[in-house]
Scaffold this motif. Structure first.
Motif, PDB file in Angstrom:
ATOM      1  N   GLU A  67      10.411  97.057  -2.750  1.00 11.78           N
ATOM      2  CA  GLU A  67       9.730  96.199  -3.248  1.00 11.78           C
ATOM      3  C   GLU A  67       9.762  95.058  -2.644  1.00 11.78           C
ATOM      4  OE1 GLU A  67       9.994  93.743  -7.636  1.00 11.78           O
ATOM      5  OE2 GLU A  67      11.212  95.626  -7.468  1.00 11.78           O
ATOM      6  N   VAL A  68       8.596  94.124  -2.682  1.00  8.26           N
ATOM      7  CA  VAL A  68       8.263  92.668  -2.074  1.00  8.26           C
ATOM      8  C   VAL A  68       7.499  92.042  -2.956  1.00  8.26           C
ATOM      9  CG1 VAL A  68       7.641  91.618  -0.252  1.00  8.26           C
ATOM     10  CG2 VAL A  68       8.623  93.716   0.358  1.00  8.26           C
ATOM     11  N   ASN A  69       8.081  91.115  -3.628  1.00  2.80           N
ATOM     12  CA  ASN A  69       7.381  90.234  -4.292  1.00  2.80           C
ATOM     13  C   ASN A  69       6.447  90.769  -5.305  1.00  2.80           C
ATOM     14  OD1 ASN A  69       7.881  87.894  -2.639  1.00  2.80           O
ATOM     15  ND2 ASN A  69       6.035  88.285  -1.420  1.00  2.80           N
ATOM     16  N   GLY A  70       7.303  91.708  -5.979  1.00  3.34           N
ATOM     17  CA  GLY A  70       6.992  92.499  -7.276  1.00  3.34           C
ATOM     18  C   GLY A  70       5.924  93.562  -6.885  1.00  3.34           C
ATOM     19  N   ILE A  71       5.663  93.825  -5.715  1.00  2.00           N
ATOM     20  CA  ILE A  71       4.866  94.879  -5.250  1.00  2.00           C
ATOM     21  C   ILE A  71       5.769  96.183  -4.717  1.00  2.00           C
ATOM     22  CG2 ILE A  71       3.012  95.809  -3.883  1.00  2.00           C
ATOM     23  CD1 ILE A  71       2.156  92.930  -3.986  1.00  2.00           C
ATOM     24  N   VAL A  72       5.645  97.287  -5.255  1.00  2.74           N
ATOM     25  CA  VAL A  72       6.495  98.578  -4.849  1.00  2.74           C
ATOM     26  C   VAL A  72       5.634  99.239  -3.685  1.00  2.74           C
ATOM     27  CG1 VAL A  72       7.575 100.666  -5.615  1.00  2.74           C
ATOM     28  CG2 VAL A  72       7.477  98.595  -7.232  1.00  2.74           C
ATOM     29  N   TYR A  73       6.200  99.642  -2.633  1.00  2.00           N
ATOM     30  CA  TYR A  73       5.603 100.246  -1.699  1.00  2.00           C
ATOM     31  C   TYR A  73       6.325 101.857  -1.825  1.00  2.00           C
ATOM     32  CZ  TYR A  73       3.665  95.788  -0.439  1.00  2.00           C
ATOM     33  OH  TYR A  73       3.062  94.682  -0.465  1.00  2.00           O
ATOM     34  N   ALA A  74       5.697 102.920  -1.098  1.00  2.00           N
ATOM     35  CA  ALA A  74       6.079 103.901  -0.963  1.00  2.00           C
ATOM     36  C   ALA A  74       6.734 104.263   0.305  1.00  2.00           C
ATOM     37  CB  ALA A  74       5.044 105.165  -1.276  1.00  2.00           C
ATOM     38  N   ASP A  75       6.328 103.455   1.219  1.00  2.00           N
ATOM     39  CA  ASP A  75       6.854 103.601   2.689  1.00  2.00           C
ATOM     40  C   ASP A  75       8.348 102.896   2.955  1.00  2.00           C
ATOM     41  OD1 ASP A  75       4.168 104.427   2.986  1.00  2.00           O
ATOM     42  OD2 ASP A  75       3.731 102.980   4.570  1.00  2.00           O
ATOM     43  N   ALA A  76       8.884 103.152   4.080  1.00  2.00           N
ATOM     44  CA  ALA A  76      10.024 102.539   4.367  1.00  2.00           C
ATOM     45  C   ALA A  76       9.547 100.985   4.891  1.00  2.00           C
ATOM     46  CB  ALA A  76      10.750 103.130   5.386  1.00  2.00           C
ATOM     47  N   PRO A  77      10.305  99.831   4.717  1.00  2.00           N
ATOM     48  CA  PRO A  77      10.026  98.573   5.250  1.00  2.00           C
ATOM     49  C   PRO A  77       9.871  98.673   6.823  1.00  2.00           C
ATOM     50  CG  PRO A  77      12.190  98.590   4.499  1.00  2.00           C
ATOM     51  CD  PRO A  77      11.627  99.934   4.039  1.00  2.00           C
ATOM     52  N   THR A  78       8.897  98.081   7.236  1.00  2.00           N
ATOM     53  CA  THR A  78       8.858  97.849   8.741  1.00  2.00           C
ATOM     54  C   THR A  78       9.029  96.553   9.277  1.00  2.00           C
ATOM     55  OG1 THR A  78       6.673  97.438   8.839  1.00  2.00           O
ATOM     56  CG2 THR A  78       7.257  99.615   9.094  1.00  2.00           C
ATOM     57  N   LYS A  79       9.755  96.331  10.436  1.00  2.00           N
ATOM     58  CA  LYS A  79       9.974  95.022  10.928  1.00  2.00           C
ATOM     59  C   LYS A  79       8.387  94.263  11.548  1.00  2.00           C
ATOM     60  CE  LYS A  79      14.561  94.721  12.842  1.00  2.00           C
ATOM     61  NZ  LYS A  79      15.475  94.619  13.604  1.00  2.00           N
ATOM     62  N   GLU A  80       8.558  93.100  11.275  1.00  2.00           N
ATOM     63  CA  GLU A  80       7.384  92.551  11.889  1.00  2.00           C
ATOM     64  C   GLU A  80       7.488  92.449  13.427  1.00  2.00           C
ATOM     65  OE1 GLU A  80       5.488  88.100  11.816  1.00  2.00           O
ATOM     66  OE2 GLU A  80       7.292  88.166  10.686  1.00  2.00           O
ATOM     67  N   LEU A  81       6.208  92.855  13.718  1.00  2.00           N
ATOM     68  CA  LEU A  81       6.028  92.890  15.362  1.00  2.00           C
ATOM     69  C   LEU A  81       5.960  91.336  15.923  1.00  2.00           C
ATOM     70  CD1 LEU A  81       5.633  94.901  17.900  1.00  2.00           C
ATOM     71  CD2 LEU A  81       3.025  94.611  17.408  1.00  2.00           C
ATOM     72  N   LYS A  82       6.378  91.012  17.143  1.00  2.00           N
ATOM     73  CA  LYS A  82       6.351  89.643  17.675  1.00  2.00           C
ATOM     74  C   LYS A  82       6.415  89.742  19.069  1.00  2.00           C
ATOM     75  CE  LYS A  82       9.358  87.594  14.453  1.00  2.00           C
ATOM     76  NZ  LYS A  82      10.851  86.703  14.032  1.00  2.00           N
ATOM     77  N   ALA A  83       5.681  88.732  19.642  1.00  2.00           N
ATOM     78  CA  ALA A  83       5.469  88.762  21.167  1.00  2.00           C
ATOM     79  C   ALA A  83       7.109  88.030  21.475  1.00  2.00           C
ATOM     80  CB  ALA A  83       4.322  87.855  21.450  1.00  2.00           C
ATOM     81  N   GLU A  84       7.740  88.725  22.378  1.00  2.00           N
ATOM     82  CA  GLU A  84       8.786  88.025  23.082  1.00  2.00           C
ATOM     83  C   GLU A  84       8.622  86.965  24.097  1.00  2.00           C
ATOM     84  OE1 GLU A  84      12.134  88.413  21.630  1.00  2.00           O
ATOM     85  OE2 GLU A  84      10.992  89.444  20.169  1.00  2.00           O
ATOM     86  N   SER A  85       7.608  87.554  24.999  1.00  2.00           N
ATOM     87  CA  SER A  85       7.265  86.627  26.242  1.00  2.00           C
ATOM     88  C   SER A  85       5.784  86.983  26.638  1.00  2.00           C
ATOM     89  CB  SER A  85       8.361  86.899  27.185  1.00  2.00           C
ATOM     90  OG  SER A  85       8.293  88.119  27.933  1.00  2.00           O
ATOM     91  N   VAL A  86       5.160  86.026  27.421  1.00  2.00           N
ATOM     92  CA  VAL A  86       3.795  86.535  28.055  1.00  2.00           C
ATOM     93  C   VAL A  86       4.083  85.834  29.372  1.00  2.00           C
ATOM     94  CG1 VAL A  86       2.670  86.211  25.891  1.00  2.00           C
ATOM     95  CG2 VAL A  86       2.880  84.399  27.177  1.00  2.00           C
ATOM     96  N   ARG A  87       3.054  86.701  30.139  1.00  2.00           N
ATOM     97  CA  ARG A  87       2.971  86.350  31.646  1.00  2.00           C
ATOM     98  C   ARG A  87       1.463  86.595  31.965  1.00  2.00           C
ATOM     99  NH1 ARG A  87       3.562  88.895  36.774  1.00  2.00           N
ATOM    100  NH2 ARG A  87       4.511  90.851  35.857  1.00  2.00           N
ATOM    101  N   VAL A  88       1.044  85.382  32.217  1.00  2.00           N
ATOM    102  CA  VAL A  88      -0.523  85.523  32.642  1.00  2.00           C
ATOM    103  C   VAL A  88      -0.598  86.051  34.201  1.00  2.00           C
ATOM    104  CG1 VAL A  88      -2.802  84.244  33.357  1.00  2.00           C
ATOM    105  CG2 VAL A  88      -1.353  83.774  31.430  1.00  2.00           C
ATOM    106  N   THR A  89      -1.345  86.899  34.440  1.00  2.00           N
ATOM    107  CA  THR A  89      -1.305  87.714  35.654  1.00  2.00           C
ATOM    108  C   THR A  89      -2.671  86.931  36.431  1.00  2.00           C
ATOM    109  OG1 THR A  89      -2.691  89.603  35.117  1.00  2.00           O
ATOM    110  CG2 THR A  89      -0.437  89.670  35.327  1.00  2.00           C
ATOM    111  N   ASP A  90      -3.848  87.339  36.395  1.00  2.00           N
ATOM    112  CA  ASP A  90      -4.957  86.649  36.816  1.00  2.00           C
ATOM    113  C   ASP A  90      -6.114  87.323  35.786  1.00  2.00           C
ATOM    114  OD1 ASP A  90      -6.438  89.363  37.865  1.00  2.00           O
ATOM    115  OD2 ASP A  90      -4.841  89.024  39.369  1.00  2.00           O
TER     116      ASP A  90
END
Length: 103
Positions: free
Chosen positions: A3-26
Motif C-alpha cells: 500500500e502507498v498513500n492509501g492505494i493497494v497494489y497487487a505487485d511487489a514494490p519496485t525501486k525507482e530507476l535513477k541515472a547514476e552518471s552520464v557521459r556524452v560521446t558525440d
C-alpha cells in the motif's frame, strides 16, 4: 501486495530507476549508467522530433552541459530534464566493451 498513500497494489514494490552518471560521446549520443548497474546508449537524435521540449538540445554545446541531479539528467539549470525511466525505455543495451548489444 503493498500500500502507498492509501492505494493497494497487487505487485511487489519496485525501486525507482535513477541515472547514476552520464557521459556524452558525440553527435547527441550519451552513455547513461542507471541505478540497475546497466550502462545504456541513448541517441537523442531519435527523440528531437518526438519531444519538442528537447529542441534546445540540438545545440551540441547545450547538450554536452548535462548534469545528473537527484538521479535525473538535466540541462539549463533544470529547465530541461528527462525521466530516467523514459530514457531507459528509449535507449539501447551497451556492453562493457563498448559494443552495442541490441538496437
Amino acid at each position: 501486495m503493498f500500500e502507498v498513500n492509501g492505494i493497494v497494489y497487487a505487485d511487489a514494490p519496485t525501486k525507482e530507476l535513477k541515472a547514476e552518471s552520464v557521459r556524452v560521446t558525440d553527435d547527441h549520443i550519451m552513455l547513461v549508467t542507471f541505478s540497475t548497474g546497466e550502462t545504456r546508449l541513448c541517441d537523442f537524435t531519435e527523440l528531437f522530433d518526438k519531444v519538442p521540449a528537447f529542441e534546445p538540445l540540438r545545440d551540441e554545446a547545450v547538450f554536452e552541459n548535462v548534469k545528473v541531479i537527484h538521479g535525473i539528467p538535466m540541462w539549463q539549470n533544470g529547465s530541461i530534464d528527462i525521466s530516467p525511466a523514459y530514457l531507459y525505455d528509449h535507449s539501447y543495451e551497451y556492453d562493457s566493451h563498448g559494443e552495442l548489444v541490441s538496437a
